[in-house]
Design an enzyme around this catalytic site. Sequence first.
Site, PDB file in Angstrom:
ATOM      1  N   GLU A  44      -8.820  16.438  14.165  1.00  0.00           N
ATOM      2  CA  GLU A  44      -8.128  16.062  13.680  1.00  0.00           C
ATOM      3  C   GLU A  44      -7.139  17.143  13.940  1.00  0.00           C
ATOM      4  O   GLU A  44      -6.770  18.011  13.085  1.00  0.00           O
ATOM      5  CB  GLU A  44      -8.992  16.132  12.628  1.00  0.00           C
ATOM      6  CG  GLU A  44      -8.058  15.213  10.869  1.00  0.00           C
ATOM      7  CD  GLU A  44      -8.704  15.969  10.014  1.00  0.00           C
ATOM      8  OE1 GLU A  44      -9.602  16.535   9.631  1.00  0.00           O
ATOM      9  OE2 GLU A  44      -7.641  16.409   8.956  1.00  0.00           O
ATOM     10  N   ARG A  48       0.993  19.464   9.710  1.00  0.00           N
ATOM     11  CA  ARG A  48       1.129  19.959   8.996  1.00  0.00           C
ATOM     12  C   ARG A  48       2.619  20.841  10.031  1.00  0.00           C
ATOM     13  O   ARG A  48       3.272  21.517   9.948  1.00  0.00           O
ATOM     14  CB  ARG A  48       1.031  21.400   9.130  1.00  0.00           C
ATOM     15  CG  ARG A  48      -0.706  20.639   8.088  1.00  0.00           C
ATOM     16  CD  ARG A  48      -1.698  21.663   8.090  1.00  0.00           C
ATOM     17  NE  ARG A  48      -2.737  21.153   7.120  1.00  0.00           N
ATOM     18  CZ  ARG A  48      -4.097  22.119   7.262  1.00  0.00           C
ATOM     19  NH1 ARG A  48      -4.119  23.108   7.449  1.00  0.00           N
ATOM     20  NH2 ARG A  48      -5.128  20.930   6.457  1.00  0.00           N
ATOM     21  N   LYS A 132     -13.951  13.509   1.710  1.00  0.00           N
ATOM     22  CA  LYS A 132     -13.641  14.276   1.870  1.00  0.00           C
ATOM     23  C   LYS A 132     -13.494  15.482   0.933  1.00  0.00           C
ATOM     24  O   LYS A 132     -13.122  15.238  -0.601  1.00  0.00           O
ATOM     25  CB  LYS A 132     -11.674  14.561   3.232  1.00  0.00           C
ATOM     26  CG  LYS A 132     -11.680  16.045   2.895  1.00  0.00           C
ATOM     27  CD  LYS A 132      -9.633  16.426   3.681  1.00  0.00           C
ATOM     28  CE  LYS A 132      -9.493  17.873   3.880  1.00  0.00           C
ATOM     29  NZ  LYS A 132      -9.334  18.170   5.126  1.00  0.00           N
TER      30      LYS A 132
HETATM   31  C1  3PG Z   1      -8.524  21.380   6.134  1.00  0.00           C
HETATM   32  O1  3PG Z   1      -7.234  20.515   6.083  1.00  0.00           O
HETATM   33  O2  3PG Z   1      -9.416  20.221   6.491  1.00  0.00           O
HETATM   34  C2  3PG Z   1      -8.499  23.055   6.320  1.00  0.00           C
HETATM   35  O3  3PG Z   1      -7.174  23.795   6.336  1.00  0.00           O
HETATM   36  C3  3PG Z   1      -9.480  23.348   6.543  1.00  0.00           C
HETATM   37  O4  3PG Z   1     -10.090  24.064   6.210  1.00  0.00           O
HETATM   38  P1  3PG Z   1     -10.335  25.768   7.193  1.00  0.00           P
HETATM   39  O5  3PG Z   1      -8.951  25.923   7.392  1.00  0.00           O
HETATM   40  O6  3PG Z   1     -10.619  26.899   6.483  1.00  0.00           O
HETATM   41  O7  3PG Z   1     -11.246  25.217   8.077  1.00  0.00           O
END
Ligand code: 3PG
Length: 212
Positions: A44, A48, A132
């Site tokens: 994914e 960002r 999600k």
């Molecule tokens: C996301 O957008 O799914 C998160 O940033 C993932 O979370 P994590 O960085 O705590 O694993």
Amino acid sequence: MYDKQRILSEISKTKIVPVIKIDDVADTRPLLRALSAGGINIAEITYRTACAPDAISLALKEFPQMIIGAGTVINLVQAEQAAALGAHFIVSPGFDESIAGFCNSKGIIYFGGCVTPTEIMKAVSMGQEIIKFFPSESFGGLKTIKALAAPFPQIKFMPTGGINKDNIREYLSCNKIIACGGSWMVKDELIKSGDFAAVTRLTAEALLEVNR
Ligand code: 3PG
């Protein structure tokens, strides 16, 4: 070309969706090679950073064996762009009706973020079957997911946020969870320092943990 069922079955079989932030498009190749070498053929790539569309496009072209999704899609313009590039799925941190409607009309998988019953009701009304759950650990993790699953038996969850190799097995013990997302095997510092061997090692470890 991947169809929706194949993408979903690959995600639920692998059980881990690496959430990636790419600052320099040149990192896309070694990073995806490292993930694949560790045994995960799903990525994914999040909106960002400015180069997200270029990274997604490169990934789709050069890694045809991988499922490539667009993450952190926060508006319709990004969703339309990701779809035009051919992204296999679209993920948002929150639930956006315009993105959900667009993905429905194009037959693209959409994982919109929900953490409350009201948000899930909105997702259900738009025909969503998988949401999600983000940021999972901050919103009560598995305990909250189980509580939300009771009134929404038709919904499956893809939690992300604070998941790592120490808690992923517990999450996956719940049959309402199709897969967990996370960045722990593709951390910024590993990418920036070019430590792709560590990406492969952490990816392989994560898979071992999930399948042991
Ligand atoms: C996301 O957008 O799914 C998160 O940033 C993932 O979370 P994590 O960085 O705590 O694993």
